[in-house]
Design a protein around this motif. Structure first.
Motif, mmCIF file in Angstrom:
data_model
loop_
_atom_site.group_PDB
_atom_site.id
_atom_site.type_symbol
_atom_site.label_atom_id
_atom_site.label_comp_id
_atom_site.label_asym_id
_atom_site.label_seq_id
_atom_site.Cartn_x
_atom_site.Cartn_y
_atom_site.Cartn_z
ATOM 1 N N PRO A 103 -29.496 -80.976 -44.994
ATOM 2 C CA PRO A 103 -30.026 -79.737 -44.412
ATOM 3 C C PRO A 103 -29.279 -79.232 -43.189
ATOM 4 C CG PRO A 103 -31.485 -81.595 -43.953
ATOM 5 C CD PRO A 103 -30.489 -82.068 -44.960
ATOM 6 N N ALA A 104 -28.536 -80.103 -42.497
ATOM 7 C CA ALA A 104 -27.861 -79.683 -41.267
ATOM 8 C C ALA A 104 -26.379 -79.399 -41.470
ATOM 9 C CB ALA A 104 -28.032 -80.739 -40.180
ATOM 10 N N TYR A 105 -25.911 -79.504 -42.716
ATOM 11 C CA TYR A 105 -24.494 -79.259 -42.993
ATOM 12 C C TYR A 105 -24.343 -78.234 -44.105
ATOM 13 C CZ TYR A 105 -23.405 -83.585 -40.424
ATOM 14 O OH TYR A 105 -23.284 -84.559 -39.460
ATOM 15 N N SER A 106 -23.170 -77.644 -44.170
ATOM 16 C CA SER A 106 -22.825 -76.803 -45.298
ATOM 17 C C SER A 106 -22.503 -77.690 -46.500
ATOM 18 C CB SER A 106 -21.623 -75.924 -44.934
ATOM 19 O OG SER A 106 -21.234 -75.126 -46.031
ATOM 20 N N GLU A 107 -22.130 -77.073 -47.610
ATOM 21 C CA GLU A 107 -21.674 -77.790 -48.798
ATOM 22 C C GLU A 107 -20.401 -77.138 -49.306
ATOM 23 O OE1 GLU A 107 -24.594 -78.591 -51.896
ATOM 24 O OE2 GLU A 107 -26.154 -77.977 -50.480
ATOM 25 N N CYS A 108 -19.509 -77.946 -49.851
ATOM 26 C CA CYS A 108 -18.304 -77.409 -50.467
ATOM 27 C C CYS A 108 -18.591 -77.131 -51.929
ATOM 28 C CB CYS A 108 -17.144 -78.399 -50.322
ATOM 29 S SG CYS A 108 -15.577 -77.755 -50.959
ATOM 30 N N LEU A 109 -18.518 -75.874 -52.318
ATOM 31 C CA LEU A 109 -18.824 -75.461 -53.679
ATOM 32 C C LEU A 109 -17.583 -75.370 -54.557
ATOM 33 C CD1 LEU A 109 -21.324 -72.587 -52.808
ATOM 34 C CD2 LEU A 109 -21.849 -74.981 -53.296
ATOM 35 N N TYR A 110 -16.430 -75.199 -53.937
ATOM 36 C CA TYR A 110 -15.195 -75.011 -54.703
ATOM 37 C C TYR A 110 -14.016 -75.227 -53.767
ATOM 38 C CZ TYR A 110 -11.884 -72.757 -57.933
ATOM 39 O OH TYR A 110 -10.842 -72.499 -58.777
ATOM 40 N N ALA A 111 -12.927 -75.767 -54.304
ATOM 41 C CA ALA A 111 -11.708 -75.961 -53.522
ATOM 42 C C ALA A 111 -10.515 -75.428 -54.293
ATOM 43 C CB ALA A 111 -11.498 -77.442 -53.196
ATOM 44 N N GLY A 112 -9.781 -74.502 -53.677
ATOM 45 C CA GLY A 112 -8.539 -74.003 -54.252
ATOM 46 C C GLY A 112 -7.363 -74.704 -53.599
ATOM 47 N N GLU A 113 -6.194 -74.098 -53.677
ATOM 48 C CA GLU A 113 -5.002 -74.753 -53.147
ATOM 49 C C GLU A 113 -5.009 -74.826 -51.627
ATOM 50 O OE1 GLU A 113 -1.453 -73.083 -54.694
ATOM 51 O OE2 GLU A 113 -1.893 -73.648 -56.770
ATOM 52 N N ASN A 114 -5.520 -73.823 -50.963
ATOM 53 C CA ASN A 114 -5.560 -73.849 -49.501
ATOM 54 C C ASN A 114 -6.855 -73.261 -48.951
ATOM 55 O OD1 ASN A 114 -5.031 -71.146 -50.184
ATOM 56 N ND2 ASN A 114 -3.995 -70.789 -48.235
ATOM 57 N N PHE A 115 -7.883 -73.170 -49.796
ATOM 58 C CA PHE A 115 -9.138 -72.597 -49.339
ATOM 59 C C PHE A 115 -10.327 -73.359 -49.914
ATOM 60 C CE2 PHE A 115 -8.491 -70.326 -53.339
ATOM 61 C CZ PHE A 115 -9.774 -70.280 -53.888
ATOM 62 N N LEU A 116 -11.443 -73.264 -49.184
ATOM 63 C CA LEU A 116 -12.705 -73.850 -49.608
ATOM 64 C C LEU A 116 -13.762 -72.762 -49.678
ATOM 65 C CD1 LEU A 116 -12.809 -76.953 -47.214
ATOM 66 C CD2 LEU A 116 -11.934 -76.897 -49.553
ATOM 67 N N VAL A 117 -14.592 -72.809 -50.685
ATOM 68 C CA VAL A 117 -15.787 -71.969 -50.737
ATOM 69 C C VAL A 117 -16.952 -72.837 -50.286
ATOM 70 C CG1 VAL A 117 -17.334 -70.602 -52.172
ATOM 71 C CG2 VAL A 117 -14.862 -70.565 -52.612
ATOM 72 N N LEU A 118 -17.600 -72.422 -49.207
ATOM 73 C CA LEU A 118 -18.664 -73.206 -48.598
ATOM 74 C C LEU A 118 -19.985 -72.450 -48.629
ATOM 75 C CD1 LEU A 118 -16.772 -74.362 -45.372
ATOM 76 C CD2 LEU A 118 -16.938 -75.579 -47.557
ATOM 77 N N LYS A 119 -21.076 -73.211 -48.677
ATOM 78 C CA LYS A 119 -22.389 -72.599 -48.511
ATOM 79 C C LYS A 119 -22.486 -72.041 -47.095
ATOM 80 C CE LYS A 119 -26.032 -75.040 -47.537
ATOM 81 N NZ LYS A 119 -27.138 -76.019 -47.611
ATOM 82 N N ARG A 120 -22.949 -70.823 -46.981
ATOM 83 C CA ARG A 120 -22.992 -70.183 -45.673
ATOM 84 C C ARG A 120 -24.189 -70.659 -44.858
ATOM 85 N NH1 ARG A 120 -22.211 -63.712 -44.435
ATOM 86 N NH2 ARG A 120 -22.282 -63.842 -42.159
ATOM 87 N N LEU A 121 -23.927 -70.977 -43.603
ATOM 88 C CA LEU A 121 -24.974 -71.328 -42.654
ATOM 89 C C LEU A 121 -25.127 -70.166 -41.673
ATOM 90 C CD1 LEU A 121 -24.045 -75.031 -41.808
ATOM 91 C CD2 LEU A 121 -25.806 -74.233 -43.391
ATOM 92 N N TYR A 122 -26.333 -69.688 -41.539
ATOM 93 C CA TYR A 122 -26.595 -68.594 -40.608
ATOM 94 C C TYR A 122 -27.104 -69.156 -39.283
ATOM 95 C CZ TYR A 122 -26.018 -65.093 -44.270
ATOM 96 O OH TYR A 122 -25.498 -64.287 -45.249
ATOM 97 N N GLY A 123 -26.785 -68.458 -38.211
ATOM 98 C CA GLY A 123 -27.268 -68.878 -36.906
ATOM 99 C C GLY A 123 -26.319 -68.448 -35.803
ATOM 100 N N THR A 124 -26.558 -68.978 -34.613
ATOM 101 C CA THR A 124 -25.761 -68.669 -33.432
ATOM 102 C C THR A 124 -25.237 -69.973 -32.852
ATOM 103 O OG1 THR A 124 -27.242 -66.818 -32.965
ATOM 104 C CG2 THR A 124 -25.736 -67.479 -31.211
ATOM 105 N N THR A 125 -23.946 -70.037 -32.565
ATOM 106 C CA THR A 125 -23.414 -71.256 -31.961
ATOM 107 C C THR A 125 -24.040 -71.467 -30.588
ATOM 108 O OG1 THR A 125 -21.537 -70.186 -30.862
ATOM 109 C CG2 THR A 125 -21.220 -70.888 -33.160
ATOM 110 N N LEU A 126 -24.062 -72.702 -30.151
ATOM 111 C CA LEU A 126 -24.631 -72.972 -28.833
ATOM 112 C C LEU A 126 -23.802 -72.304 -27.742
ATOM 113 C CD1 LEU A 126 -25.888 -76.661 -29.016
ATOM 114 C CD2 LEU A 126 -26.878 -74.537 -29.926
ATOM 115 N N TYR A 127 -22.513 -72.195 -27.979
ATOM 116 C CA TYR A 127 -21.617 -71.510 -27.042
ATOM 117 C C TYR A 127 -22.047 -70.051 -26.883
ATOM 118 C CZ TYR A 127 -17.063 -70.119 -25.033
ATOM 119 O OH TYR A 127 -16.054 -69.642 -24.227
ATOM 120 N N ASP A 128 -22.272 -69.371 -28.011
ATOM 121 C CA ASP A 128 -22.697 -67.969 -27.962
ATOM 122 C C ASP A 128 -24.127 -67.841 -27.445
ATOM 123 O OD1 ASP A 128 -20.274 -67.000 -28.901
ATOM 124 O OD2 ASP A 128 -20.890 -67.103 -31.002
ATOM 125 N N SER A 129 -24.954 -68.841 -27.731
ATOM 126 C CA SER A 129 -26.341 -68.792 -27.263
ATOM 127 C C SER A 129 -26.414 -68.797 -25.738
ATOM 128 C CB SER A 129 -27.120 -69.987 -27.815
ATOM 129 O OG SER A 129 -27.189 -69.938 -29.227
#
Length: 231
Positions: A103-129
């Motif tokens: 629940p606290a991490y994204s997931e890798c759904l697909y991997a190409g040669e130089n890219f990953l498709v990840l499950k998107r996590l919504y929110g605000t970084t603590l830095y931006d907060s």
């Protein structure tokens, strides 16, 4: 050659739609990669440089190795693209394989040669907060602590965990960047950030609802790095 990491279980993930993912990968290959201009920053410890992003794609953020992009037609996924010549791509796939569904991490759904498709996590970084004056509840820190402990239990070494790669959403904490979790050694960034949270943020910044300007936060960040190198 492309691959889908073996830890993905379509039957256990109702949001996973293989045809939808296939369409996204086609969009990446056809629209994003041919027109994207992304290159390594020659300055150490600074984000990669993105000079052009084709519409309607938009950049969500950039780190030392890669940048992350989103498409409005695919709101539940993001694409992480490594800059040419940057290491760590295969290692990040392995990290996500070990983490599985958490629940606290994204997931890798697909991997190409130089890219990953990840499950998107919504929110605000603590830095931006801290910059925006948002209240960061203790539960966020607890969630991140537990997530890091779970990663260690899976044989990983949470490394380079700092205010820009952890975030909160609806009072819960998440870890956004796991690309360095196979690194060896000891990283004290999260420990030091927690100390600043309990010693400075909770007793002073949060009650006063202070908004810390980005230039000041950047000075603090660079000063911390300098002091850590000296120590």
């Amino acid at each position: 050659m492309t691959l889908r990491p073996p830890h993905i279980d379509e039957s256990a993930n109702p949001e996973f739609d293989r045809s939808h993912l296939h369409q996204l990968v086609q969009c990446i290959d056809r629209e994003l990669l041919p027109q994207l201009i992304l290159h390594n920053n020659s300055t150490h410890n600074n984000p990669v440089v993105v000079d052009r992003v084709p519409s309607p794609w938009r950049k969500l953020g950039a780190g030392n190795y890669a940048a992350v992009f989103a498409h409005p037609d695919y709101p539940q996924q993001v694409v992480k693209i490594y800059a040419p010549g940057m290491a760590g791509f295969e290692e990040e796939i392995e990290v996500y394989r070990r983490l599985g569904t958490h629940p606290a991490y994204s997931e890798c759904l697909y991997a190409g040669e130089n890219f990953l498709v990840l499950k998107r996590l919504y929110g605000t970084t603590l830095y931006d907060s801290v910059h925006q004056g948002l209240s960061i509840p203790p539960q966020v820190i607890t969630d991140i602590d537990r997530a890091l402990d779970d990663a260690r239990a899976r044989g990983l070494n949470p490394f380079d965990v700092h205010g820009r790669n952890v975030m909160m959403y609806k009072g819960r904490g998440f870890v956004v960047d796991v690309s360095d979790f196979l690194h060896q050694g000891t990283c004290l960034k999260w420990r030091d950030l927690k100390r600043a949270y309990y010693w400075l943020y909770r007793p002073i910044i949060q009650p006063l609802k202070l908004r810390i300007p980005y230039p000041l936060l950047d000075v603090v960040r660079k000063s911390y790095r300098y002091c850590r190198r000296l120590l």
